[in-house]
Design an enzyme around this catalytic site. Structure first.
Site, PDB file in Angstrom:
ATOM      1  N   LYS A   1     -22.798  -3.956  70.533  1.00  0.00           N
ATOM      2  CA  LYS A   1     -23.300  -2.601  70.779  1.00  0.00           C
ATOM      3  C   LYS A   1     -23.464  -2.357  72.283  1.00  0.00           C
ATOM      4  CE  LYS A   1     -27.175   0.386  69.778  1.00  0.00           C
ATOM      5  NZ  LYS A   1     -28.552   0.461  69.351  1.00  0.00           N
TER       6      LYS A   1
ATOM      7  N   ASN B   1     -12.716  11.765  61.648  1.00  0.00           N
ATOM      8  CA  ASN B   1     -12.491  13.178  61.287  1.00  0.00           C
ATOM      9  C   ASN B   1     -13.124  13.428  59.919  1.00  0.00           C
ATOM     10  OD1 ASN B   1     -10.419  12.783  59.081  1.00  0.00           O
ATOM     11  ND2 ASN B   1      -9.436  11.696  60.776  1.00  0.00           N
TER      12      ASN B   1
END
Ligand code: CTP
Length: 400
Positions: A289, A210
């Site tokens: 990844k 955020n």
């Protein structure tokens, strides 16, 4: 001998209440501790105690007249300028209401409008007057403007009623003045502040987070440090430089934040959770990844632990626990629920739907809600001002 208040000028304002006699003792103790005390009385105060009493106790002329021709100086400006701190003791309902509304029809009220130093008000009145909504609104208004109130005590009142309204103990008022002037009001506190945004990683390179900047946490740390507290910070992502604080530790996820807090939880006397903690984390997070071989891929999320709630469940009697909340709807109602649910002492509820408020901004539109359900709307204020307001509240809590 060096005394605690050597070199300090204190202006003691006395208004017309029965407990005015107690401020004679306050002036005596301030002098004993080395302060230079100037007393300003309202004309009603003089009905309870004589100016001569204060004059002999302090060795200074007692002022009460706006238009004293024997004084070549502009007395309200001169007195306002030389004070290091102003204390109104006792403060009547009438005086508080006039001050809250900017009325200046006597010398003391003029001084209060002309000063830039800390003003402390010690109310004393009948319990029903003290609890009267208008008086409480006026008190709130003054608090929002930086005035500190030393709350009255509960007990037998001069009017015969029993309840809250009796002037705070002079010893406690004196202690508070000393700490305030030495900027050490929170010297014995070991404070944990959490700040910034947590990150929940999906794989080695991707995360959900955020826009929290960590600035609120920094303002809190600076304010509490200035008041003598030891500062510990546990921060998620933030651009803020944390090197200048006693202890700081960086974390990514909500789980890491909780683990780090748990390590020393019982050593903190005050915990302020200003971090924006993510509510969800990825299920089956990947260590490496994820390659883009497929055109799409599915993931699932699960609820994070509520760190604040977990702290609230283990909170001890002397710990003060403060939460922050960010809401767009039903700001106060939700804040009250969170206080109960998470066992908090305070919540600073931020209405992020308001212009100029929210993540990354310099200001926030806040409400201060306490565990008794009392709500103060602070409105849109800089994060520095919000930090100061919270520190004032905690100072008073510690003092009572
Ligand atoms: N908080 C926490 N752990 C979480 C979520 C929130 O410790 N997993 C803390 C925050 O640090 C803040 C307070 O709880 O001090 C309130 O956060 P907020 O996001 O406003 O409320 P939530 O409890 O997460 O509820 P909701 O998102 O539904 O409003």
């Amino acid at each position: 001998m060096i005394k605690d208040l050597n070199g300090k000028n204190i202006l003691l304002g006395v208004t017309g209440g029965i407990s005015a006699y107690k401020s004679c003792e306050l002036s005596r103790l301030l002098i004993k501790d080395g302060a230079d005390v100037n007393v300003v009385m309202t004309s009603n105060a003089e009905k309870f105690v004589s100016a001569l009493t204060f004059q002999y106790l302090t060795g200074n002329k007692v002022s009460n007249d706006m238009y004293d021709v024997s004084d070549p100086k502009i007395s309200h400006i001169d007195l306002a300028d030389k004070a290091d701190l102003i204390i109104i003791c006792p403060a009547t309902a009438n005086f508080i209401s006039k001050f809250a509304n900017g009325i200046a029809d006597n010398l003391l009220l003029n001084i209060l409008l002309a000063t830039k130093v800390q003003i402390i008000v010690c109310p004393a009145m009948n319990v029903n007057m003290y609890e009267n909504k208008i008086i409480q609104e006026n008190i709130t208004r003054l608090k929002k403007n930086g005035v500190i109130f030393i709350e009255p005590e509960t007990g037998q009142l001069a009017c015969g009623w029993e309840g809250k309204g009796r002037l705070a103990e002079i010893e406690n008022i004196l202690k508070f003045i000393k700490k305030k002037l030495q900027n050490k009001t929170l010297i014995n506190e070991n404070i944990l502040i959490t700040a910034g945004a947590t990150r929940e990683y999906l794989d080695a390179v991707r995360f959900i987070s955020n826009p929290s900047s960590g600035i609120m946490g920094q303002c809190l740390a600076d304010e509490f440090k200035n008041r003598g507290a030891k500062i510990n910070i546990i921060a998620g992502h933030t651009e803020v430089d944390l090197n200048r604080y006693d202890n700081y530790f960086k974390v990514n996820s909500a789980d890491e934040m909780k683990n780090e807090i748990d390590k020393k939880l019982n050593t903190y006397s005050i915990i302020i959770k200003a971090a924006a903690v993510g509510d969800f984390k990825f299920k089956n997070k990947k260590k490496n990844k994820i390659k883009k071989d497929d055109n799409s891929f599915d993931f699932q999320m699960e609820k994070n632990i509520d760190v604040l709630k977990a702290i609230g469940q283990r909170k001890t009697k002397n710990q003060i626990l403060v939460g922050f909340s960010a809401e767009t709807d039903n700001v106060v109602r939700n804040a009250k629920k969170k206080i109960k649910n998470k066992n908090l002492d305070f919540i600073v509820a931020n209405d992020i739907s308001k212009k100029g408020s929210g993540f990354g901004s310099k200001s926030n539109f806040t409400y201060f809600v306490d565990s008794h359900g009392s709500v103060e709307e602070l409105g849109l204020k800089t994060k520095e001002k919000i930090a100061k307001y919270l520190a004032d509240k905690i100072e008073i809590m510690r003092q009572n």
